[in-house]
Design a protein around this motif. Structure first.
Motif, PDB file in Angstrom:
ATOM      1  N   THR A 657       0.830  -1.203   0.000  1.00  0.00           N
ATOM      2  CA  THR A 657       0.000   0.000   0.000  1.00  0.00           C
ATOM      3  C   THR A 657       0.863   1.250   0.000  1.00  0.00           C
ATOM      4  OG1 THR A 657      -1.781  -1.139   1.186  1.00  0.00           O
ATOM      5  CG2 THR A 657      -1.771   1.270   1.271  1.00  0.00           C
ATOM      6  N   THR A 658       1.903   1.253   0.843  1.00  0.00           N
ATOM      7  CA  THR A 658       2.795   2.409   0.935  1.00  0.00           C
ATOM      8  C   THR A 658       3.421   2.736  -0.409  1.00  0.00           C
ATOM      9  OG1 THR A 658       3.299   1.924   3.256  1.00  0.00           O
ATOM     10  CG2 THR A 658       4.865   3.307   2.067  1.00  0.00           C
ATOM     11  N   CYS A 659       3.884   1.704  -1.101  1.00  0.00           N
ATOM     12  CA  CYS A 659       4.606   1.942  -2.351  1.00  0.00           C
ATOM     13  C   CYS A 659       3.664   2.238  -3.519  1.00  0.00           C
ATOM     14  CB  CYS A 659       5.510   0.744  -2.656  1.00  0.00           C
ATOM     15  SG  CYS A 659       6.874   0.568  -1.459  1.00  0.00           S
ATOM     16  N   LYS A 660       2.461   1.707  -3.492  1.00  0.00           N
ATOM     17  CA  LYS A 660       1.481   2.109  -4.502  1.00  0.00           C
ATOM     18  C   LYS A 660       1.185   3.595  -4.376  1.00  0.00           C
ATOM     19  CE  LYS A 660      -1.069  -2.223  -5.284  1.00  0.00           C
ATOM     20  NZ  LYS A 660      -2.380  -2.886  -5.134  1.00  0.00           N
ATOM     21  N   MET A 661       1.035   4.050  -3.152  1.00  0.00           N
ATOM     22  CA  MET A 661       0.781   5.470  -2.922  1.00  0.00           C
ATOM     23  C   MET A 661       1.961   6.314  -3.382  1.00  0.00           C
ATOM     24  SD  MET A 661      -0.988   5.154   0.850  1.00  0.00           S
ATOM     25  CE  MET A 661      -1.302   6.920   1.051  1.00  0.00           C
ATOM     26  N   TRP A 662       3.176   5.855  -3.074  1.00  0.00           N
ATOM     27  CA  TRP A 662       4.367   6.617  -3.452  1.00  0.00           C
ATOM     28  C   TRP A 662       4.502   6.705  -4.968  1.00  0.00           C
ATOM     29  CZ3 TRP A 662       6.923  10.084  -1.009  1.00  0.00           C
ATOM     30  CH2 TRP A 662       8.178  10.493  -1.451  1.00  0.00           C
ATOM     31  N   ALA A 663       4.137   5.624  -5.663  1.00  0.00           N
ATOM     32  CA  ALA A 663       4.190   5.665  -7.126  1.00  0.00           C
ATOM     33  C   ALA A 663       3.226   6.715  -7.679  1.00  0.00           C
ATOM     34  CB  ALA A 663       3.846   4.291  -7.700  1.00  0.00           C
ATOM     35  N   LEU A 664       2.142   6.951  -6.953  1.00  0.00           N
ATOM     36  CA  LEU A 664       1.159   7.929  -7.405  1.00  0.00           C
ATOM     37  C   LEU A 664       1.582   9.363  -7.111  1.00  0.00           C
ATOM     38  CD1 LEU A 664      -2.061   6.042  -6.283  1.00  0.00           C
ATOM     39  CD2 LEU A 664      -1.465   6.587  -8.635  1.00  0.00           C
ATOM     40  N   PHE A 665       2.084   9.618  -5.886  1.00  0.00           N
ATOM     41  CA  PHE A 665       2.334  11.023  -5.525  1.00  0.00           C
ATOM     42  C   PHE A 665       3.787  11.333  -5.166  1.00  0.00           C
ATOM     43  CE2 PHE A 665       0.449   9.533  -1.253  1.00  0.00           C
ATOM     44  CZ  PHE A 665       1.674   9.302  -0.662  1.00  0.00           C
ATOM     45  N   GLY A 666       4.700  10.379  -5.364  1.00  0.00           N
ATOM     46  CA  GLY A 666       6.081  10.579  -4.914  1.00  0.00           C
ATOM     47  C   GLY A 666       6.743  11.830  -5.458  1.00  0.00           C
ATOM     48  N   HIS A 667       6.595  12.084  -6.745  1.00  0.00           N
ATOM     49  CA  HIS A 667       7.277  13.229  -7.355  1.00  0.00           C
ATOM     50  C   HIS A 667       6.768  14.543  -6.764  1.00  0.00           C
ATOM     51  CE1 HIS A 667       9.339  15.617 -10.382  1.00  0.00           C
ATOM     52  NE2 HIS A 667       8.207  16.253 -10.614  1.00  0.00           N
ATOM     53  N   THR A 668       5.463  14.680  -6.668  1.00  0.00           N
ATOM     54  CA  THR A 668       4.895  15.915  -6.116  1.00  0.00           C
ATOM     55  C   THR A 668       5.209  16.047  -4.634  1.00  0.00           C
ATOM     56  OG1 THR A 668       3.113  15.851  -7.744  1.00  0.00           O
ATOM     57  CG2 THR A 668       2.759  17.216  -5.798  1.00  0.00           C
ATOM     58  N   ALA A 669       5.191  14.935  -3.907  1.00  0.00           N
ATOM     59  CA  ALA A 669       5.522  14.974  -2.484  1.00  0.00           C
ATOM     60  C   ALA A 669       6.945  15.483  -2.272  1.00  0.00           C
ATOM     61  CB  ALA A 669       5.356  13.588  -1.866  1.00  0.00           C
ATOM     62  N   LYS A 670       7.868  15.028  -3.109  1.00  0.00           N
ATOM     63  CA  LYS A 670       9.247  15.518  -3.012  1.00  0.00           C
ATOM     64  C   LYS A 670       9.308  17.018  -3.280  1.00  0.00           C
ATOM     65  CE  LYS A 670      11.918  11.372  -4.208  1.00  0.00           C
ATOM     66  NZ  LYS A 670      12.855  10.780  -5.191  1.00  0.00           N
ATOM     67  N   THR A 671       8.564  17.466  -4.272  1.00  0.00           N
ATOM     68  CA  THR A 671       8.554  18.886  -4.612  1.00  0.00           C
ATOM     69  C   THR A 671       8.095  19.734  -3.426  1.00  0.00           C
ATOM     70  OG1 THR A 671       8.082  18.364  -6.928  1.00  0.00           O
ATOM     71  CG2 THR A 671       7.615  20.606  -6.209  1.00  0.00           C
ATOM     72  N   LEU A 672       7.170  19.202  -2.647  1.00  0.00           N
ATOM     73  CA  LEU A 672       6.621  19.940  -1.520  1.00  0.00           C
ATOM     74  C   LEU A 672       7.367  19.684  -0.216  1.00  0.00           C
ATOM     75  CD1 LEU A 672       2.819  19.548  -2.304  1.00  0.00           C
ATOM     76  CD2 LEU A 672       4.179  21.643  -2.439  1.00  0.00           C
ATOM     77  N   GLY A 673       8.489  18.965  -0.285  1.00  0.00           N
ATOM     78  CA  GLY A 673       9.323  18.798   0.901  1.00  0.00           C
ATOM     79  C   GLY A 673       9.098  17.532   1.685  1.00  0.00           C
ATOM     80  N   TYR A 674       8.473  16.525   1.086  1.00  0.00           N
ATOM     81  CA  TYR A 674       8.282  15.232   1.745  1.00  0.00           C
ATOM     82  C   TYR A 674       9.014  14.177   0.909  1.00  0.00           C
ATOM     83  CZ  TYR A 674       4.766  17.991   4.107  1.00  0.00           C
ATOM     84  OH  TYR A 674       4.131  18.981   4.823  1.00  0.00           O
ATOM     85  N   PRO A 675      10.307  13.977   1.168  1.00  0.00           N
ATOM     86  CA  PRO A 675      11.164  13.263   0.223  1.00  0.00           C
ATOM     87  C   PRO A 675      11.124  11.746   0.278  1.00  0.00           C
ATOM     88  CG  PRO A 675      12.462  14.038   2.081  1.00  0.00           C
ATOM     89  CD  PRO A 675      11.065  14.553   2.295  1.00  0.00           C
ATOM     90  N   LYS A 676      10.476  11.144   1.296  1.00  0.00           N
ATOM     91  CA  LYS A 676      10.574   9.690   1.436  1.00  0.00           C
ATOM     92  C   LYS A 676       9.207   9.073   1.711  1.00  0.00           C
ATOM     93  CE  LYS A 676      15.309   9.734   3.245  1.00  0.00           C
ATOM     94  NZ  LYS A 676      16.185   9.335   4.384  1.00  0.00           N
ATOM     95  N   PRO A 677       9.037   7.794   1.317  1.00  0.00           N
ATOM     96  CA  PRO A 677       7.801   7.085   1.667  1.00  0.00           C
ATOM     97  C   PRO A 677       7.717   6.870   3.174  1.00  0.00           C
ATOM     98  CG  PRO A 677       9.024   5.932  -0.065  1.00  0.00           C
ATOM     99  CD  PRO A 677       9.942   6.961   0.496  1.00  0.00           C
ATOM    100  N   PHE A 678       6.586   6.421   3.623  1.00  0.00           N
ATOM    101  CA  PHE A 678       6.376   6.132   5.036  1.00  0.00           C
ATOM    102  C   PHE A 678       7.414   5.135   5.528  1.00  0.00           C
ATOM    103  CE2 PHE A 678       4.309   3.510   8.339  1.00  0.00           C
ATOM    104  CZ  PHE A 678       4.052   4.499   9.282  1.00  0.00           C
TER     105      PHE A 678
END
Length: 735
Positions: A657-678
Motif C-alpha cells: 500500500t505504501t509503495c502504490k501510494m508513493w508511485a502515485l504522488f512521490g514526485h509531487t511529495a518531493k517537490t513539496l518537501g516530503y522526500p521519502k515514503p512512510f
C-alpha cells in the motif's frame, strides 16, 4: 555452497501424535516445500536449527544443528524458552547464507516465499550497487518483513486433519499486527538484535526488532502485509491453548523491561500495552522496591509526577536475573539506550509545562536519575510533590486557563477582515485570500490556530465570508457529487470568482490520508452506535478487523491519486504566481504539541509569523503564540495518542500500500518537501519500466486503470476555471 538464505528456527521436543506435533509438521513441511520450489530457480536455502542442548533431539534430519544456545528463561509451566538474541547471534556467526530468515514455529510459508523474497532483494541490491557506483558509499541494504495472512486453528478430534495444500489456501484470511518473519542481510544484523534476554514466544521481541530495523541507518526495511491475493506466510494454532505470556504478567514485565533496556524508552513505548492505566503494568509498577531493569521501566512509564498514587521514589534493588525463572538469562547491564538521565517522558514534559510552579522533576528516580530530593532529605514526598498529589496530579482545569487565555486573545486581536489598507504591499489586490487544505490536514484545528494567533476570524465557503480574514473549505472529496458540494456552500460564496491569493496548508500525504480515514471511520462508528466518541479513541482503531484493513488499502490508494492531482494543481499555481501563494506547513504549526519546549514554540512562532507577513500583519508575540496553541487543542479532543497513532499507521501502511501510494504522488511529495515514503520503505523496488515515482505510467500501472484522477479542487478552479464563478465551476467539473 552458495546458499542465499539461512532459515533459522528453534525446534523443541513434542509428541508427533499431539496437535502441537501435527502443527509443527505442517509448518516445517511448508518450509521444505518452499525451499524445493526455490531450488528450481537456483535459489539455495539452508535450515539452521538453533536449540538449547536439551532440545538437540528435536533437530530434524533436513536441518543443520547449530552450536547449543546458552541463555533461556523459564515460564510458569517449566518450559525453557531460548533468547531470540542468541538465535540471531548464532545465525550471524554460523549461517552460510548471505541473508538470514527467521520465523516463529507457528509461521508457515507459501510455496513461492523464498523466490519472491529473492526477487525483491536482488532488485534492491542492483539499485544499491548503482548508487554505490555513482558515489553513494552509504547506500543502504534492504531487509524484509512479512506478516501472516491467514490463521488456521487445529482442533481436537478434527477429522481429517488439514493438509499442506489446505493450509496454503485457507479461508477466510486473517491478518495480524504481529512481527514474526524477518529477512536480514547476515553481515548487517544490528547488535541490539543479537544480545539480551528477550525470548521466543513472548512479546514484545517482534515489535522491538521491527522498529530496531527501521531505526538502523544501514538498512531499509520493506514491510509486506499479505492480502487474499498476495499471500506470503500463514499462521497456525491449537484451539484451547493459551500463549504463555497471557497468564503470566510477571514474565511479561520482565520482557518489556528487557526491551526497554535494549532498545530504549521511545521504542519500548511502541509495544502494545507498555503504558497507561489499562496496562497490567499499572498495578505491578505500584511498588516501593523493584529489581533492575523493571524499576527503570516503571520509572519511565509510571512516574509519580504523572501517577501521584505511586511511590515518588522506587528503590531499585537487585536484578531480575536474581530470580530463579530468569537466572539463565544474560546479566542486564545498563545501556546507553535506556539511560533515563538522557530521556524525558513526553507526557511528563507536558505536565511540567502546565504546572510550572509544581516543582516536579522528570519522575525518573533510579539509576542516574535527575530527580532532586525534597525538603525531607529524600525520605518520602517533597513539599511540591505533596502539593501535586493533593490534587491527584491533575493540572489546573483547562476550563479556567482557557477562559483566561481566550480573554487575552480577544483583547489583543481586532477580529476584523484584512482590507487593502492594512496590507504592507498594495500589489496583491483586495481579494480575500483562500485558505486551502486537503482532507486530513486538520483544517478546523488550523483555522483555530490562525484565529487565535493572528486575531482575525476565518470564514468558510459554507457561510458568509465577507468579514473574514480567509475563506476556508477543504478540497471536495473525489466521490462528492456537485449537488452535495453546492448544498454545503453558502449562496453568496457560490457567486465568487476564482481567488487570486491563497494560503495552502500542506501536510505529509501519509499522515493526511491516515487522518481522513480515521475521521471517516470514527464518524461511521459513532453514527451507527457501535461506539461512543470516548471509545473511538481507544484500541478499536489501532487493531481493526480484516475487512477494515482491506478497506483502508483501497481507500489509501484512491486518496493518494486524489492527493497527487490536488497538489499538482497547487504546485502549478505556485510556479505561475509565486507571490500569490503562501505554504503553511502543518508540521511547523503543530510543533508545539509534537516537539514541545522552546524548539516547538519557535517553530509555531515562525509559521504564524511568516503568514502574518504574507498578509501584511504584525508578527504575533510569544504569549499570543502560546495562547493560540492552547486554545486550538479543543479541535483535537477525539484524537488518538501519539503511541496509538504510530501503532495504527505502522499496521495500515504495509509495503504494498505504501509503495502504490508513493508511485502515485512521490514526485509531487518531493517537490513539496516530503522526500521519502512512510518509514523510509524502499519503494523503488516496485518501479515499473518506463515509470518512476509519481509518473503517470507508474500511477496507471499500480492503480490498475488508465484514467487519471481529476481534481475539482480550488486550485484547479484557479488554474483551469477562467473567470467562472464557483457555482458554474462546480457544475462543469463535478458530475
Amino acid at each position: 555452497p552458495g546458499f542465499f538464505f539461512t532459515h533459522m528456527f528453534a525446534p523443541y521436543a513434542v509428541s508427533t501424535s499431539s496437535l502441537a506435533g501435527v502443527e509443527m509438521a505442517l509448518i516445517t513441511d511448508s518450509w521444505q516445500h518452499a525451499a524445493e520450489f526455490a531450488a528450481k530457480s537456483s535459489i539455495k536455502v539452508e535450515f539452521l536449527a538453533c536449540t538449547l542442548l536439551e532440545d538437540r533431539d528435536a533437530v530434524p534430519s533436513w536441518a543443520r544443528a547449530s552450536s547449543p544456545l546458552k541463555y533461556f528463561a523459564t515460564d510458569a509451566k517449566g518450559h525453557h524458552l531460548p533468547t531470540i538474541g542468541g538465535i540471531w547471534d548464532t545465525g550471524a556467526t554460523e549461517g552460510e547464507g548471505s541473508h538470514l530468515v527467521y520465523t516463529n514455529m507457528d509461521i508457515g510459508l507459501q510455496e513461492d516465499f523464498y523466490v519472491r523474497a529473492h526477487e525483491l532483494l536482488a532488485s534492491a541490491e542492483s539499485a544499491r550497487l548503482k548508487k554505490e557506483k555513482n558515489g553513494d558509499l552509504e547506500a543502504r541494504w534492504t531487509a524484509l518483513e512479512f506478516t501472516r495472512v491467514q490463521s488456521m486453528r487445529l482442533k481436537e478430534k478434527q477429522n481429517p486433519l488439514p493438509t499442506l495444500e489446505a493450509a496454503l489456501s485457507w479461508s477466510p484470511i486473517g491478518r495480524h499486527p504481529g512481527h514474526d518473519c524477518f529477512v536480514v542481510p547476515r553481515h548487517l544484523v544490528p547488535a541490539s538484535l543479537k544480545t539480551g534476554g528477550l525470548v521466543v514466544g513472548m512479546p514484545p521481541w517482534g515489535t522491538m526488532y521491527h522498529y530496531g530495523l527501521q531505526k538502523d541507518s544501514r538498512v531499509d526495511l520493506l514491510f509486506l502485509q499479505g492480502t487474499s491475493d498476495e499471500r506470503y506466510t500463514f499462521h497456525t494454532g491449537v484451539e484451547g491453548t493459551v500463549e504463555s505470556w497471557m497468564d503470566n504478567q510477571d514474565f511479561r514485565l520482565q520482557q518489556y523491561s528487557e526491551a526497554f533496556r535494549l532498545f530504549g524508552p521511545d521504542l519500548a513505548s511502541r509495544a502494545w500495552g507498555a503504558k497507561g492505566k489499562h496496562s497490567p503494568f499499572y498495578y505491578i509498577c505500584n511498588a516501593t522496591t523493584m529489581r533492575y531493569p523493571a524499576c527503570d521501566f516503571c520509572e519511565a512509564f509510571y512516574p509519580s509526577s504523572l501517577y501521584p498514587e505511586f511511590p515518588p521514589r522506587r528503590l531499585c534493588k537487585g536484578l531480575v536475573t536474581d530470580r530463579v525463572f530468569y537466572s539463565h538469562l544474560p546479566v542486564p547491564d545498563r545501556t546507553e539506550a535506556s539511560d533515563l538521565s538522557k530521556y524525558e517522558n513526553k507526557d511528563v514534559k507536558k505536565q511540567k509545562g502546565k504546572e510550572k510552579d509544581a516543582g516536579t522533576a522528570n519522575g525518573f528516580g533510579t539509576g542516574g536519575s535527575s530527580k532532586k530530593p525534597g525538603k525531607d532529605g529524600g525520605k518520602g514526598k517533597s513539599g511540591d510533590e505533596a502539593s501535586l498529589a493533593k490534587v491527584f496530579g491533575r493540572t489546573e482545569p483547562c476550563k479556567v486557563k482557557c477562559i483566561q487565555e481566550k480573554s487575552m486573545c480577544n483583547r489583543v486581536g481586532t477580529r476584523a477582515a484584512v482590507q487593502q489598507k492594512t496590507r504592507q504591499s498594495g500589489q496583491l489586490g483586495e481579494d480575500t485570500p483562500m485558505f486551502w487544505a486537503f482532507p486530513g490536514s486538520r483544517h478546523a484545528w488550523a483555522r483555530l490556530m490562525l484565529e487565535y494567533g493572528l486575531g482575525y476570524v476565518t470564514g468558510t465557503l459554507d457561510s458568509d465570508a465577507n468579514e473574514s480574514l480567509l475563506m476556508s473549505h477543504p478540497d471536495p472529496s473525489d466521490d462528492q457529487s456537485s449537488e452535495r458540494l453546492k448544498a454545503s456552500l453558502s449562496p453568496a460564496c457560490l457567486q465568487l470568482p476564482p481567488f487570486k491569493l491563497a494560503i495552502a496548508l500542506v501536510r505529509n500525504p501519509y499522515d493526511s490520508v491516515w487522518q481522513e480515514f480515521h475521521r471517516k471511520w470514527s464518524a461511521q462508528r459513532i453514527g451507527s452506535g457501535v461506539a461512543t466518541p470516548g471509545q473511538v479513541q481507544r484500541l478499536a482503531f489501532t487493531f481493526m478487523s480484516d475487512e477494515e484493513l482491506d478497506r483502508f488499502a483501497v481507500f489509501a490508494v484512491r486518496m493518494a491519486g486524489f492527493w497527487e492531482s490536488s497538489h499538482s494543481d497547487l504546485v502549478s499555481f505556485q510556479r505561475r504566481k509565486p507571490a500569490s501563494l503562501h505554504l503553511l506547513r502543518y508540521e511547523e504549526l503543530a510543533a508545539a504539541g509534537n516537539v514541545g519546549g522552546e524548539q516547538g514554540d519557535a517553530s509555531v512562532a515562525g509559521a504564524l509569523g511568516g503568514l502574518a507577513e504574507f498578509l501584511g500583519l504584525d508578527r504575533p508575540d510569544k504569549d499570543r503564540v502560546h495562547c493560540a496553541a492552547v486554545l486550538a487543542k479543543r479541535a483535537l479532543v477525539r484524537d488518538l495518542t501519539e503511541q496509538q497513532k504510530a501503532s495504527s499507521m505502522d499496521q495500515l501502511y504495509e509495503g504494498m500500500t505504501t509503495c502504490k501510494m508513493w508511485a502515485l504522488f512521490g514526485h509531487t511529495a518531493k517537490t513539496l518537501g516530503y522526500p521519502k515514503p512512510f518509514n523510509d520503505m524502499p519503494c523503488a523496488l516496485f518501479a515499473k519500466p518506463g515509470g518512476g515515482e509519481g509518473s503517470k505510467a507508474a500511477a496507471a500501472a499500480l492503480r490498475g486503470k488508465e484514467e487519471e484522477v481529476t481534481s475539482c479542487g480550488w486550485f484547479h478552479w484557479a488554474e483551469a476555471g477562467g473567470e467562472q464563478p464557483l457555482e458554474r465551476w462546480v457544475n462543469s467539473c463535478i458530475r
